[in-house]
Design a protein around this motif. Sequence first.
Motif: not given
Length: 359
Positions: A124-129, A146-149
């Motif tokens: 879920l953290a990966a999909w929201i990101t 920056r969001t990805a990092i």
Amino acid sequence: MIAPALTAALAALFALLLFEQYARRRGPYQLAWGLGASAFAIAAATEAIAAASGWSEALYRTWYLGGAVWTAGWLGAGTLLLLARTRFGYWYAFSLAIAGLVTILVSRRLEDPSAGPIALAYSLAAWITAAIVAWRCYLGDARWSRTAITLTALLSVAAAPLVAFTPLAAPGYAVDPTTGAPVALLLPAALRLLTPLLNVSGALALLIGALFSVYVYMPKRRVLPYSSDPTQRGDELLFNLAIAPIAIVVNFVRSLPDTARAWRVGTLNRRVPATALIAIGAFAPSITDSLNRVGSTEWYQGGKLIGAALLLAGFLVSVEDPDELRLPLIGAPLRVLLRVLRGAAPSGARGGPRRSRRG
């Protein structure tokens, strides 16, 4: 012992060159790549030490944190920062979505009853990101990187105390009986499921990012046009995003003759062969590691060595001026080597016109 030692040496040299370049140019992607290469070198060094003197709990923990958690994630992070001002965010969002799916699939193979909920939380953290990255990319906001990092950094920081303090059953490490390579069997699900999340997204970012850069810098024939312009209507944007992978492949193949011609006459941008080497360097360890997991163990260490060598080669090919290599002791022989190789190479191998040195 020789293969992991060579891998560690090549990865360490790659890291030093990146940090030296970062000190001069202050490109954040160089710092991220340097961190990833350092983790790669540390993990390979633990395997070399273990091959010489045997595994220990400290070596095992260091190997897992450096090799299984940090390496691919931070090498991929460097690619994100390099391509932050492009539409690569869409591709990284796709990579994160795949990583979340793989994390759930991996959890189903673990016997730990906590694996399912943990995998769901990570995914879920990966999909929201991924959704945030894609939305920011759609808006043309370079801060998608920056969001990805941020996700990579949070997972990396969270992993450190887990690796350091998680109790391990005696003897404190686990290795494959055939290859002697370390395996993660002793570690809890919370740690083991970090690996696919960071490794899949990071490796895909490095691989696809390198191919993306090849496509950007090669001479192109756009026989199948598409657009990622965010000002177009929503249905048009979705259609263009859907056909973009096909269009890129078609245009890429159609552009290969022009690229070969540019190589022969010496006008090919140096970044094309450099990023091609990086793409292969990212792909080789992934393939051999996957083969190792299904029982084909012969190329496990060889894949890592090939990957480290090609990543370093890609970096050196990208260097415009050998005088940029200023590392103490190592810089001088590298400068001589580059000048000799470029002087002896055919005109098409010299990399084409010089470009701006901005990081």
